[in-house]
Structure formats: C-alpha cells, structure tokens
Design an enzyme around this catalytic site. Structure first.
Site, mmCIF file in Angstrom:
data_model
loop_
_atom_site.group_PDB
_atom_site.id
_atom_site.type_symbol
_atom_site.label_atom_id
_atom_site.label_comp_id
_atom_site.label_asym_id
_atom_site.label_seq_id
_atom_site.Cartn_x
_atom_site.Cartn_y
_atom_site.Cartn_z
ATOM 1 N N CYS A 255 -3.211 4.761 4.386
ATOM 2 C CA CYS A 255 -1.891 4.784 3.751
ATOM 3 C C CYS A 255 -1.382 3.345 3.644
ATOM 4 C CB CYS A 255 -0.914 5.665 4.505
ATOM 5 S SG CYS A 255 -1.540 7.336 4.835
ATOM 6 N N ALA A 256 -2.203 2.483 3.060
ATOM 7 C CA ALA A 256 -2.036 1.039 3.177
ATOM 8 C C ALA A 256 -0.971 0.449 2.271
ATOM 9 C CB ALA A 256 -3.364 0.343 2.892
ATOM 10 N N PRO A 258 2.418 -0.560 0.334
ATOM 11 C CA PRO A 258 2.198 -1.662 -0.616
ATOM 12 C C PRO A 258 1.445 -2.860 -0.055
ATOM 13 C CG PRO A 258 4.432 -1.771 0.202
ATOM 14 C CD PRO A 258 3.827 -0.537 0.815
ATOM 15 N N GLY A 260 1.697 -4.803 3.210
ATOM 16 C CA GLY A 260 2.116 -5.819 4.168
ATOM 17 C C GLY A 260 1.198 -5.893 5.366
ATOM 18 N N LYS A 261 0.814 -4.744 5.898
ATOM 19 C CA LYS A 261 -0.054 -4.726 7.072
ATOM 20 C C LYS A 261 -1.488 -5.082 6.693
ATOM 21 C CE LYS A 261 2.923 -1.360 9.362
ATOM 22 N NZ LYS A 261 3.910 -1.348 8.250
ATOM 23 N N ASP A 276 -5.405 4.251 0.033
ATOM 24 C CA ASP A 276 -4.161 4.909 -0.352
ATOM 25 C C ASP A 276 -4.491 5.918 -1.442
ATOM 26 O OD1 ASP A 276 -1.034 4.129 0.217
ATOM 27 O OD2 ASP A 276 -1.291 5.118 -1.720
ATOM 28 N N ASP A 302 -7.487 10.525 -0.569
ATOM 29 C CA ASP A 302 -6.550 11.269 0.263
ATOM 30 C C ASP A 302 -6.942 11.049 1.721
ATOM 31 O OD1 ASP A 302 -5.072 13.115 1.686
ATOM 32 O OD2 ASP A 302 -5.481 14.787 0.332
ATOM 33 N N ASP A 318 -0.417 3.955 9.077
ATOM 34 C CA ASP A 318 1.017 3.828 8.820
ATOM 35 C C ASP A 318 1.412 5.028 7.973
ATOM 36 O OD1 ASP A 318 3.600 3.023 8.402
ATOM 37 O OD2 ASP A 318 3.118 1.233 7.251
ATOM 38 N N CYS A 371 7.976 4.343 10.078
ATOM 39 C CA CYS A 371 9.269 3.643 10.044
ATOM 40 C C CYS A 371 10.400 4.671 10.123
ATOM 41 C CB CYS A 371 9.399 2.783 8.792
ATOM 42 S SG CYS A 371 9.216 3.665 7.225
#
Length: 440
Positions: A255-256, A258, A260-261, A276, A302, A318, A371
C-alpha cells in the site's frame, strides 16, 4: 464594485462552494478546493485570495460544531431547502468574524454580496446581513460560555478518543486540530540535513525531520527541483525506521502510494518493491521518485491477494485507514468518516495484515502502521492478529528507535503519536505502528 471588492467576493463565494461540496456532496476538502480553483469562483482569483478561501473553509470545518451551535442561537428557525448556499455562506461568515478575526464590515459586506449573487441565497441576503451583524456584537460573549472542544468533535470521535486516551488528552488533540499544521520535510541525504535546514530556515526536530512554518508554495522552496527532499509529516517518517538498517536489503512496501515511505527506504539504501492497487497512485509515486533521483520496483496488485512466489525479510504495511490522525491537515475527515467506515477499514486491515504475514520469511520483521487514532485500527488490530498467528510476536519499540521520544512509545511497546505530542514545536499527525517478527 471595484476590482479589489470583486476579488474579495470570489474568495467568499469559493469558500461557500467548497463547504457545500464537502458537507453536502461528501467530497474531500482538497479535491473540492482543486475543483473550485480550476472551474469555479476561484478560477481567475489571485493566489492570495485562493489562500484566503482555503483558510475560511478550513476554519469553518475545524470549528463546524461551534459555528452550527451559534447559528442555531442566532436563527429562529431552520433554513428551508430552497435557501441554497445560505447556510454555508453563514458558516463561512462566522468563521471569518469569530475565528479569523476579519474586519466585521468586510466579512459582513462580502458575504451578503455573495448571497446576493447566488440564485437561491439572494432571497435570504437580509437574513445573512442580520445574523452576521448580530454575531459581530454577541459572538464573543456566546463563545465564552461554550465547550468548543466538545462541540467541534463528532460524538463517535469524542467517545473514542476519551476512552482511549482520557478526556484531557482528547481535548489536547482537538486544540491541535484548530491550527494550520507546519510543513515537514524528509531529506534525501542525512549529511545535507543542516545545510538544507539553513537554506529553508527550518527547525530540525529530534527525529531529523525539518519543519517549516508558513512555507508558501512547496515547488518554490530551495531544493525541491534538485530532488533534495520530499514532504512527509514527522510522524509518518517514523514507522519505516522501525525496520532498522535497511542498507542493501530487500523491502516490500505494501500500500505504498503516494510514496513517502518508499522514498525514505530507498534513500536509506534499500531495494524496495513498492506495491499498490492503484495505477494512477503508483504513477504519482514514480514521479516523486524520479524527482528525487531514487529507484524502486513498482507493482500494481491487490495486497490482500499478491502472490509473487517468494517472501521478504522486511515488510512495511501502511494500511488504508480512517485517517483520523491527519485531521489537522484534512479538516474534512471528522465530518466525512463514520464508525461504519472505521469498521469496514478495520476489516480490510485484518485481511491485509494476515496476507502480509504469508509474505514474510521466517525470522523476518513486519511493521504495520496506520494514520488513525482509533484503537480498532491500531492496537486492537495487532492484538487480534497476534492471537490468531502464534508464530508472530511483538518486537517492542524502544526509545532509541524513535529518537528518544519516550512519550510516543506505548506500554505494549508500540509506536503511538498523537497530534498533541511535540505541541510546543507544532505537534504531530496521529500515527500507530507495531513491529512484529516471525519465528525462525
């Protein structure tokens, strides 16, 4: 009406339109603002007026409970459906008068004019005038007798945060939501951190993140075009650090987008596979990496069913979540999300976590993060996973893993940031992360 007045008018019309898009059409604040700037009242507006419209709208959303309560005191009966944009013009006007402290004559006059230009609200411009004038006289006295922190928090979130963190902390969270957050930056090369900080006039946080107040347009900042840094909240930069030294190691980032990580891991020397399900979101991730001069392998798939025929020693998940930890940046979230959304996302997180476990090699490390401030998407999710997967255990997070910030390490050994942490430096987004290892 002169050009200056017309410009002020566009800001008020735009603010009311964005509020309508968010609260009636259930559109995300950022998307509604972009649409209004592209084809609405803000299309030909000056940058300062677009910024003013955004400030009005964000303030109205952050203070919506209080604003609506005051409106109920100032209006004798509910507005009819045919009133059109009247309610949101009033909300915007109260945000200006009571919280942004715009000069009363300007706030009243421009919002009355906005009402007169609306096909339906023009029939209620006298009401707009009367209500806003009364607010200039009585608003502060009314505010003094209100529990604004409680009013501005939807019931389900108030109950969740009070139960999880205590009422005092819940109030501290809400207070941090009232202010515009600073801009946080992660640098590509640690050895350039102080040079970049000096060029930007930034504060260096204990975790190494650079923090700017009133940054302006991001693309205009020194180092952006050179790919020296990327925007990433200080809290969002912490979970990847829990994987330890990733130099030369392969990491699966689930689930990378946009990205940042992904950028953080690649900059630290990892060989990253960034997965993603959304091709457009991965396109954005690839564009970000290209600007930064970083590389990662990207996969459209998926994450609940990805079957590459191999495992990884290091995985970062994430997971999609209700995003309640980002309400200070996205003031629409408390009004657009619900307990049903939280529960639906928690079910997805459970599936993602269970499948990620099958991709982790024996002896490997999996970091799960969201988050969200909701326990259902954090500690309860991990406890349920551990109960169902006896081969896994927590690897407790230590103070040394989080730059000495002991307040963000929980009793269970997980990472939990709250908006009120580092309050004196501008706060943090709400993040949860747990580090899990698989028996070898």
């Amino acid at each position: 009406m002169n050009r200056a007045d017309e410009t002020g008018l566009a800001a008020r019309q735009g603010a009311a339109s964005i509020l309508t898009a968010v609260l009636k059409e259930r559109r995300a604040f950022d998307d509604a603002f972009i649409a209004e700037a592209a084809s609405g009242h803000l299309r030909n507006a000056e940058p300062r007026d677009r910024a003013f419209a955004r400030a009005i709208t964000a303030t109205a959303l952050r203070r919506l409970g209080t604003i609506d309560h005051i409106l109920s005191l100032l209006i004798d009966k509910e507005l009819p459906k045919r009133a059109g944009a009247t309610e949101n013009i009033l909300r915007a006007g109260l945000a200006e008068i009571l919280f942004l402290r715009v000069a009363a004559h300007a706030a009243v006059g421009m919002n009355v004019e906005a009402a007169s230009r609306d096909e339906n609200a023009r029939h209620f411009k006298a009401l707009v005038n009367a209500v806003l004038r009364r607010a200039t006289r009585e608003g502060d006295a009314i505010l003094d007798n209100l529990d604004t922190e409680r009013l501005d928090t939807p019931d389900w979130l108030w109950q969740s945060w009070s139960a999880a963190y205590g009422e005092e902390t819940a109030r501290a969270i809400v207070r941090m939501h009232y202010a515009d957050p600073p801009l946080d930056i992660s640098v590509k090369r640690a050895e350039e951190r102080m040079t970049i900080a000096e060029a930007l006039g930034a504060t260096v946080l204990p975790s190494g993140t650079l923090r700017l107040e009133d940054a302006g347009r991001i693309e205009d900042l020194p180092g952006f075009d050179d790919g020296a840094w990327w925007v990433q909240d200080a809290a969002a930069a912490l979970p990847a650090k829990l994987l330890g030294d990733v130099t030369g190691r392969e990491v699966l980032d689930l689930c990378a987008a946009p990205g940042g990580k992904t950028a953080e891991l690649a900059a630290a020397g990892a060989h990253v596979t960034a997965l993603d399900r959304s091709r457009p979101r991965l396109d954005r991730l690839e564009q970000n990496l290209s600007r930064l001069g970083l590389e990662a392998k990207t996969v459209v798939a998926d994450a609940t069913a990805y079957a590459p025929g191999r495992t990884w020693d290091l995985i970062l998940l994430d997971a999609p979540c209700s995003s309640t930890g980002t309400a200070r940046r996205h003031p629409d979230v408390p009004h657009l999300k619900s307990p049903a959304d939280r529960d639906k996302l928690a079910a997805l997180q459970a599936r993602l976590l269970a499948h990620a476990a099958t991709l982790l090699a024996p002896g490997g490390t999996l970091v799960y993060c969201t988050c969200s401030l909701e326990p259902e998407e954090g500690v309860r999710q991990v406890e349920a996973f551990l109960a169902a997967h006896p081969a896994f255990r927590r690897q407790p997070v230590g103070v040394e893993d989080v730059a000495g910030l002991g307040e963000i390490v929980t009793g269970e050994g997980d990472l939990r940031t709250l908006p009120c942490h580092l309050a004196a430096l501008g706060g943090l987004d709400g993040f949860y992360a747990a580090r899990l290892t698989r028996a070898s």
